[in-house]
Structure formats: C-alpha cells, structure tokens
Design a protein around this motif. Structure first.
Motif, PDB file in Angstrom:
ATOM      1  N   ARG A 245      -4.048   2.424  -2.409  1.00 21.47           N
ATOM      2  CA  ARG A 245      -3.960   3.216  -1.187  1.00 21.47           C
ATOM      3  C   ARG A 245      -4.120   4.705  -1.507  1.00 21.47           C
ATOM      4  O   ARG A 245      -4.752   5.442  -0.767  1.00 21.47           O
TER       5      ARG A 245
ATOM      6  N   SER B 106      -3.993  -3.017   3.183  1.00 15.25           N
ATOM      7  CA  SER B 106      -3.581  -4.145   2.340  1.00 15.25           C
ATOM      8  C   SER B 106      -4.777  -5.030   2.008  1.00 15.25           C
ATOM      9  O   SER B 106      -4.932  -5.483   0.874  1.00 15.25           O
TER      10      SER B 106
ATOM     11  N   LEU C 211       2.783  -5.633   1.818  1.00 16.64           N
ATOM     12  CA  LEU C 211       3.053  -4.213   2.089  1.00 16.64           C
ATOM     13  C   LEU C 211       3.662  -3.564   0.853  1.00 16.64           C
ATOM     14  O   LEU C 211       4.129  -4.252  -0.057  1.00 16.64           O
TER      15      LEU C 211
ATOM     16  N   LEU D  95      -2.264  -0.388   8.310  1.00 14.29           N
ATOM     17  CA  LEU D  95      -1.592  -0.995   7.159  1.00 14.29           C
ATOM     18  C   LEU D  95      -2.169  -2.366   6.820  1.00 14.29           C
ATOM     19  O   LEU D  95      -2.362  -2.697   5.649  1.00 14.29           O
TER      20      LEU D  95
ATOM     21  N   VAL E  20       6.059  -3.803  10.665  1.00 14.37           N
ATOM     22  CA  VAL E  20       4.616  -4.036  10.585  1.00 14.37           C
ATOM     23  C   VAL E  20       4.230  -5.399  11.166  1.00 14.37           C
ATOM     24  O   VAL E  20       3.213  -5.529  11.829  1.00 14.37           O
TER      25      VAL E  20
END
Lengths: 95, 318
Positions: B96, B87, A27, B83, A42
C-alpha cells in the motif's frame, strides 16, 4: 523503522448463526484487537454478519493448487469412495 | 528447456482464461498481464479514495441531518471500496505504501472525473446518479474479470453501489420537483456532470491503448464504447422522468440501432484533465498528501501502543 507497514490479517465472517465463517478479504492492522475493529468497519457496515474472526495472514499455511497430485493424490483411482460407484436395482428405495 | 517450460505455463494460463476460470495470486501469469491488472486495480483503488474529496466537501453543508447521515455513509463506503481494492492489488506483491507513494509522485492515476469541483448541493445528486451510475455500469462488467481477487472485490463493491446511485437520483428528483430555483440547480449540475461522466468510460475503442489486450485476457469484459452506450441508454430516460434535459443537442433515439445516438465528447478536455490540467488536479493530490502527513502521528501512536502491549504480555508470561 517503517510504522506504515502494518501486519496483514485475513477476515472471516459468519453471516448468520448456523453457518460457517467464510473468508471475505484482508486488511492491515497494528494488532488483533484493532484488526477486529477495522474488520467491523470495512466488512460489516450493513449487518452482513454476527461473528468475525481475524487471523494473522503469516500464520496461515497453505497448500498450492499445483501440488495437488503429490499432496492430495486425487482420488480418481478410488471411485469406490463415491456413492455413485454402486449400481443398484431401481426398485430399491431410500438408499 | 526453459523456453518449453515457459510455453507450457503460457498454455495453462490461456486455457484457464478461455475456460472462464479465475487467475489466482500464486498462479503463473504473463508479465504484462500482471502489470496491467495491477495498474487497473491501483487506479481503481485511488479513484475510490480521491473520490471522497468532492463529496466530503459537502458533509458540513448538507441541507438536513438525514442528508448528512446519508452522505457520510456513502463516503464511508467509498473508503471501504478503496480498501477492498488495495487489498486485491496487494495480492500481487505490491504494498500500500508503494501505491500511495506512486500516487503522490503522479505516477499512478485515478479517475479524472474527481478533478472536477462539486460547486452546489445539486452536485451531490449528480455525482451519485451519474458518476456512481457510470462506475456501476463498468463495475458490473468487471465482476467477471479474470483476476480472482479483483473480481471478488468488484462483487462486494457492486452490492453496495446501488445505494449510492439511488440516493443521488433521489436528491435530483427532490430538487427537480421543487421551486424553479431548485430545478435550475439540478439542471445546472446535470449540465456540468453529464459530459465528464461519459468521459469516465475512456477513449473510443479504436484509440484505447489497452483495450484489445485486456479483452483478450478477459480483464476487461466489455469495450469502452459499448459500456458508454449502455450508460447513455439507461440514463436518458431517467433524466426525462424528472423533467431534466441532457446538455447534448445531438442526442436522439435511433430506432434502427435500438440505442440513443449522442454527440461527440470534447476529447481535448478529456486529455487535458488526464494529463493533470483539470480544474482540481493539484488540489486533490495536495489534499491527499496532507491527510497522509497529518495522520502520521496516529500511526505512530498505534505502533507505540502495540509495542507497549506486547512488552506487557511478554512480562506477564515470564
């Protein structure tokens, strides 16, 4: 300066006590503290773990699979390192 | 010499794919493979994020506190899924920021289903049951996709996704067993979401531009039509179970095939929505752009905080 391009962190989670931390993903975060909080949001929404490691991705040094021969010298020529190399009589137990 | 090297790499790549080995980020891969998997992951990531909008619209209007908590949790999952996928896409060297810029410019797509409006509370049921249901059928097959990071993201996502479908179906079940008015609400939501859900699987195999190549690369494991059939077969009995009727006069069980036959999709509508003329295309994009802009000050504040922290720790170290 592009504030949007946050550093990348790798996330490792120990799913329960007694087990190794395991890589689960990555991340972006501003710093370690925030990376830890993001990792919680997450990757741990359903009690998937008891401990989190976050590591700056740029701090990871990795070998390449294609380098295996030069780097690890695969042990194909050293079969005596494996237990199965040793042929023993069947009647010998617990060995 | 160079050609020989290229050929050797191609053979290595083909062998990995044939042996069900995964392709990892640093591996050599054909240019078109990289392009295709990147496009697919970017599309998938954007879909998760844009998909929060139709449901986010109902958080403040959920009928009970329990339903509100459930809806919030589901939408938070969708953000998480976005997310994971961003990734995974970033392992191929894109950023991103680039992906979001491409979305805002209309160069990157997201699933067209999210260009339909969520008009009533029953739509929260229909979306969970049908839209997430269709997504699961697709994602289960993608757990075995040949690109490693994508496959791992899919496995993680599938673990969380069945909650989404079950909470949606349960909303429909409660409405279908409620008053005549509530049942009509559920039926209306099914009527509106059924066909767009079938469209989620994309064009027929014969017309799908990418299918053949993607199947060969094992990026895609099952064809559009097969996945669509699977979804129809598992969903029709679920509708019957709660006494709702599928909005398709041609729907019937085919004993010989062992599958349901169903009517033809309105492909004009499909292409209209894909090309930007669905009911909510402009609204969805405008909202995403606004959210990105409105969040700029937060990112700046975080950055300033980090700089301050670093300066402080440098001073105390000196």
């Amino acid at each position: 300066m592009n504030h949007n391009a946050l550093p990348l962190f790798e996330v490792f989670i120990r799913s329960k006590r007694g087990l190794d931390h395991r890589h689960v993903g990555s991340l972006h975060a501003q710093g370690h503290e925030q990376a830890l909080e993001y990792a919680r949001d997450v990757y741990l929404r359903r009690s998937e773990g008891v401990s989190i490691w976050v590591v700056n991705s740029s701090d990871i040094v990795a070998s390449q699979e294609s380098d295996v021969e030069q780097f690890y010298d695969p042990m194909d020529d050293k079969p005596y390192r494996h237990a199965t190399h040793y042929q023993l009589p069947d009647e010998v137990k617990n060995l | 010499m160079q050609e020989k090297e290229h050929e050797r790499r191609q053979q290595e790549f083909d062998a990995k794919v044939a042996n069900e080995e995964r392709i990892e980020p640093k591996d050599w891969m054909p240019h078109d493979y990289r392009k295709t998997v990147l496009r697919q992951m970017s599309q998938h990531a954007h879909s998760e994020v844009i998909g929060m909008q139709p449901e986010g619209n109902w958080i403040t209007r959920a009928p009970t506190l329990r339903r509100k908590a459930i809806l919030l949790a589901k939408i938070q999952d969708e953000a998480g899924h976005g997310l994971y996928l961003y990734s995974a896409a970033e392992t191929l060297g894109t950023s991103r920021e680039d992906m979001i810029a491409a979305l805002h410019l209309g160069k990157a797509k997201y699933a067209s289903i999210f260009n339909y409006p969520a008009l009533t509370w029953a739509d929260m049921g229909a979306i969970g049951w049908l839209v997430d249901g269709a997504a699961i059928v697709n994602q289960v097959s993608l757990q075995r996709t040949s690109y490693g990071p994508y496959s791992r993201a899919m496995i993680r996502i599938c673990k969380e996704e069945s909650f989404h479908q079950r909470q949606g179906y349960q909303i429909m079940l409660v409405l279908a067993r409620g008053s005549a008015e509530q049942k009509a609400l559920a039926q209306d939501a099914l009527d509106r979401w059924w066909w767009p859900s079938l469209m989620m699987f994309g064009p027929h195999d014969a017309e799908s531009a990418h299918t053949a190549k993607s199947m060969q690369w094992k990026l895609k494991r099952e064809s559009n039509d097969r996945l669509r059939q699977k979804f129809v077969d598992q969903t029709v009995p679920q509708a019957e179970c709660i006494g709702l009727k599928m909005p398709d006069p041609d729907l019937s069980w085919n004993e010989d095939r062992g599958h349901y036959d169903f009517g033809e999709i309105d492909w004009d509508e499909f292409w209209q929505v894909v090309s930007g003329n669905g009911p909510c295309n402009r609204q969805r994009l405008a909202h995403h752009i606004k959210a990105q802009q409105d969040g700029a000050w937060v990112r700046e504040a975080m950055h300033a905080y980090q700089e301050k922290q670093q300066a402080r720790s440098a001073r105390s170290a000196a």
